[in-house]
Design a protein around this motif. Structure first.
Motif, PDB file in Angstrom:
ATOM      1  N   ALA A 165       0.842  -1.205   0.000  1.00 44.30           N
ATOM      2  CA  ALA A 165       0.000   0.000   0.000  1.00 44.30           C
ATOM      3  C   ALA A 165       0.879   1.258   0.000  1.00 44.30           C
ATOM      4  N   GLY A 166       1.938   1.229   0.790  1.00 44.50           N
ATOM      5  CA  GLY A 166       2.822   2.395   0.875  1.00 44.50           C
ATOM      6  C   GLY A 166       3.506   2.676  -0.454  1.00 44.50           C
ATOM      7  N   ASP A 167       3.968   1.627  -1.102  1.00 43.82           N
ATOM      8  CA  ASP A 167       4.639   1.809  -2.401  1.00 43.82           C
ATOM      9  C   ASP A 167       3.635   2.257  -3.451  1.00 43.82           C
ATOM     10  N   THR A 168       2.445   1.703  -3.380  1.00 42.38           N
ATOM     11  CA  THR A 168       1.405   2.083  -4.339  1.00 42.38           C
ATOM     12  C   THR A 168       1.052   3.550  -4.151  1.00 42.38           C
ATOM     13  N   PHE A 169       1.017   3.980  -2.883  1.00 42.62           N
ATOM     14  CA  PHE A 169       0.788   5.399  -2.592  1.00 42.62           C
ATOM     15  C   PHE A 169       1.866   6.223  -3.301  1.00 42.62           C
ATOM     16  N   ALA A 170       3.119   5.809  -3.119  1.00 39.71           N
ATOM     17  CA  ALA A 170       4.239   6.556  -3.724  1.00 39.71           C
ATOM     18  C   ALA A 170       4.104   6.590  -5.246  1.00 39.71           C
ATOM     19  N   GLY A 171       3.670   5.471  -5.835  1.00 38.83           N
ATOM     20  CA  GLY A 171       3.517   5.391  -7.291  1.00 38.83           C
ATOM     21  C   GLY A 171       2.428   6.326  -7.797  1.00 38.83           C
ATOM     22  N   GLY A 172       1.294   6.350  -7.094  1.00 41.19           N
ATOM     23  CA  GLY A 172       0.208   7.254  -7.488  1.00 41.19           C
ATOM     24  C   GLY A 172       0.630   8.705  -7.324  1.00 41.19           C
ATOM     25  N   PHE A 173       1.340   8.977  -6.231  1.00 44.08           N
ATOM     26  CA  PHE A 173       1.792  10.340  -5.920  1.00 44.08           C
ATOM     27  C   PHE A 173       2.727  10.852  -7.012  1.00 44.08           C
ATOM     28  N   ILE A 174       3.785  10.108  -7.292  1.00 48.66           N
ATOM     29  CA  ILE A 174       4.767  10.622  -8.272  1.00 48.66           C
ATOM     30  C   ILE A 174       4.263  10.449  -9.701  1.00 48.66           C
ATOM     31  N   GLY A 175       3.418   9.444  -9.915  1.00 50.85           N
ATOM     32  CA  GLY A 175       2.843   9.265 -11.251  1.00 50.85           C
ATOM     33  C   GLY A 175       2.044  10.492 -11.643  1.00 50.85           C
ATOM     34  N   TYR A 176       1.213  10.974 -10.726  1.00 56.38           N
ATOM     35  CA  TYR A 176       0.389  12.152 -11.010  1.00 56.38           C
ATOM     36  C   TYR A 176       1.268  13.394 -11.214  1.00 56.38           C
ATOM     37  N   LEU A 177       2.230  13.600 -10.306  1.00 61.43           N
ATOM     38  CA  LEU A 177       3.082  14.808 -10.428  1.00 61.43           C
ATOM     39  C   LEU A 177       3.856  14.809 -11.743  1.00 61.43           C
ATOM     40  N   SER A 178       4.370  13.638 -12.131  1.00 64.46           N
ATOM     41  CA  SER A 178       5.170  13.603 -13.358  1.00 64.46           C
ATOM     42  C   SER A 178       4.279  13.791 -14.587  1.00 64.46           C
ATOM     43  N   LYS A 179       3.084  13.251 -14.543  1.00 64.31           N
ATOM     44  CA  LYS A 179       2.163  13.460 -15.685  1.00 64.31           C
ATOM     45  C   LYS A 179       1.859  14.957 -15.843  1.00 64.31           C
ATOM     46  N   MET A 180       1.597  15.638 -14.728  1.00 59.90           N
ATOM     47  CA  MET A 180       1.212  17.046 -14.788  1.00 59.90           C
ATOM     48  C   MET A 180       2.440  17.946 -14.906  1.00 59.90           C
ATOM     49  N   ASP A 181       3.605  17.436 -14.575  1.00 53.10           N
ATOM     50  CA  ASP A 181       4.838  18.215 -14.505  1.00 53.10           C
ATOM     51  C   ASP A 181       4.608  19.487 -13.686  1.00 53.10           C
ATOM     52  N   ASP A 182       4.100  19.261 -12.492  1.00 52.06           N
ATOM     53  CA  ASP A 182       3.715  20.380 -11.634  1.00 52.06           C
ATOM     54  C   ASP A 182       4.037  19.981 -10.190  1.00 52.06           C
ATOM     55  N   THR A 183       4.799  20.806  -9.488  1.00 48.72           N
ATOM     56  CA  THR A 183       5.111  20.472  -8.087  1.00 48.72           C
ATOM     57  C   THR A 183       4.645  21.604  -7.158  1.00 48.72           C
ATOM     58  N   SER A 184       3.619  22.345  -7.610  1.00 47.92           N
ATOM     59  CA  SER A 184       3.062  23.401  -6.762  1.00 47.92           C
ATOM     60  C   SER A 184       2.376  22.763  -5.551  1.00 47.92           C
ATOM     61  N   ASP A 185       2.078  23.571  -4.532  1.00 44.72           N
ATOM     62  CA  ASP A 185       1.424  23.044  -3.329  1.00 44.72           C
ATOM     63  C   ASP A 185       0.102  22.355  -3.669  1.00 44.72           C
ATOM     64  N   GLU A 186      -0.677  22.972  -4.587  1.00 44.06           N
ATOM     65  CA  GLU A 186      -1.983  22.389  -4.924  1.00 44.06           C
ATOM     66  C   GLU A 186      -1.819  21.053  -5.642  1.00 44.06           C
ATOM     67  N   ALA A 187      -0.811  20.982  -6.544  1.00 45.67           N
ATOM     68  CA  ALA A 187      -0.564  19.706  -7.247  1.00 45.67           C
ATOM     69  C   ALA A 187      -0.108  18.644  -6.249  1.00 45.67           C
ATOM     70  N   LEU A 188       0.713  19.046  -5.280  1.00 47.31           N
ATOM     71  CA  LEU A 188       1.183  18.083  -4.268  1.00 47.31           C
ATOM     72  C   LEU A 188       0.003  17.525  -3.466  1.00 47.31           C
ATOM     73  N   LYS A 189      -0.963  18.381  -3.144  1.00 45.27           N
ATOM     74  CA  LYS A 189      -2.132  17.920  -2.379  1.00 45.27           C
ATOM     75  C   LYS A 189      -2.942  16.914  -3.219  1.00 45.27           C
ATOM     76  N   ARG A 190      -3.142  17.261  -4.508  1.00 44.25           N
ATOM     77  CA  ARG A 190      -3.886  16.321  -5.362  1.00 44.25           C
ATOM     78  C   ARG A 190      -3.119  15.009  -5.497  1.00 44.25           C
ATOM     79  N   ALA A 191      -1.792  15.109  -5.552  1.00 47.40           N
ATOM     80  CA  ALA A 191      -0.967  13.900  -5.676  1.00 47.40           C
ATOM     81  C   ALA A 191      -1.114  13.014  -4.441  1.00 47.40           C
ATOM     82  N   VAL A 192      -1.242  13.632  -3.270  1.00 50.91           N
ATOM     83  CA  VAL A 192      -1.449  12.846  -2.038  1.00 50.91           C
ATOM     84  C   VAL A 192      -2.783  12.094  -2.140  1.00 50.91           C
ATOM     85  N   ILE A 193      -3.804  12.753  -2.694  1.00 43.50           N
ATOM     86  CA  ILE A 193      -5.110  12.088  -2.830  1.00 43.50           C
ATOM     87  C   ILE A 193      -5.036  10.967  -3.887  1.00 43.50           C
TER      88      ILE A 193
END
Ligand code: AMP
Length: 307
Positions: free
Chosen positions: A234-262
């Motif tokens: 579950a923890g690794d999958t969390f990490a995969g979803g988190f960085i997968g989303y950020l890399s797709k959007m190429d955005d590391t703003s606070d709002e993108a980070l929050k969406r990545a956590v979700i």
């Protein structure tokens, strides 16, 4: 955009109160790259397996468009193996065995075509190896790292050197406390920030995830699942979803980070529904988006006009 994932690929034996499976696909890099593949493709994977890593495992990785150019196969060696047992409190588990096998002599070699990668996720492996990966690539936009109690206990000094090179560290609550000797998780996260990463994510298993930066604190609720079969990965999958989303959007703003956590929490909630990586055999992007929206509903409330 490109995403490089480095970590363990393993063969697991898992026991939970709801079942037992033997010799199933596991490993930190496996869960990370499969989860990330829902956002970005192909995923660049670097790791090592032995001659016992069977064709159905390769086929599964390829079905998620995971590029295996950086996957070393040691024909005469045995794949990393791990055994874990969970009790009714699924947040705690006993490690039954850890056989490093081909990982003992693993020296990650990054293919020249991967040296320029914008996003990197260092899954849970020896922190010395995590550093060796970073030495071979140009400075990425974002480096996310994961670790676990095994390395905090055995290689804490090496881990602290690796921490200095990370932008984001993902740990669970017990690991955050073990690393800092601080029982309060907010204080622990702030202490970890002084060790290097500017963003600290603390996973609290069934109780959600906390992201702490110097300026913000963000909390993702857990998804209210009625049946959890196997929390492994579950923890690794969390990490995969988190960085997968950020890399797709190429955005590391606070709002993108929050969406990545979700998105990380969303992916993790699917992972635990079945054993090993079973749930990712038929999971669709529509299901992911539906659950992402449900997360929003879970903690949305109207501000009262007058009390
Ligand atoms: P998680 O439940 O997210 O901590 O990840 C579980 C996965 O990590 C399992 O599939 C194991 O194969 C893998 N794993 C367990 N211990 C280690 C370790 N010491 N180094 C690397 N990977 C590990």
């Amino acid at each position: 955009m490109s995403l490089l994932v480095v970590g363990s690929l393993g063969i697991d034996t898992i026991e939970t109160p709801f079942g037992r499976v033997e010799n199933v696909l596991g490993g930190s890099a496996t869960f990370i790259s499969v989860a990330a593949s829902y956002f970005l493709r192909p995923i660049r994977l670097v790791g090592v397996v032995g001659g016992d890593f069977t064709q159905n495992y390769f086929d599964f990785l390829e079905s998620h468009d995971i590029d295996l150019e950086g996957l070393e196969i040691v024909k005469e060696g045995k794949t990393f193996r791990w055994g874990g047992k969970y009790h009714y409190d699924l947040n705690t588990r006993d490690t039954l065995f850890t056989e490093l096998n081909v990982f003992e002599k693993f020296d990650p070699k990054i293919p020249p075509s991967y040296r320029k990668t914008s996003y990197v996720c260092l899954g849970n492996i020896d922190p010395v190896l995590q550093r060796r990966v970073l030495e071979q690539i140009e400075r990425p936009r974002l480096v996310v790292g994961d670790t676990m109690n095994f390395w905090i206990t055995r290689k804490q000094e090496e881990l602290k050197k690796t921490l200095k090179l990370l932008d984001v560290i993902i740990v669970n609550d017990a690991e955050a406390r073990q690393l800092t000797l601080e029982p309060n998780l907010i204080k622990a996260a702030k202490q970890i920030i002084t060790m290097g990463p500017r963003i600290v994510i603390i996973k609290k298993g069934e109780h959600g995830a906390l992201m702490v930066t110097e300026q913000t604190i963000f909390f993702a609720p857990p998804y209210p699942l009625e049946m959890i079969n196997d929390p492994t990965g579950a923890g690794d999958t969390f990490a995969g979803g988190f960085i997968g989303y950020l890399s797709k959007m190429d955005d590391t703003s606070d709002e993108a980070l929050k969406r990545a956590v979700i998105y990380g929490s969303t992916m993790a909630s699917f992972c635990v529904e079945r054993f090993s990586l079973e749930r990712f055999k038929d999971l669709t992007m529509i299901e992911i988006q539906d659950r992402f929206r449900e997360f929003k509903e879970l903690s949305k409330f109207e501000e009262e006009v007058r009390v």
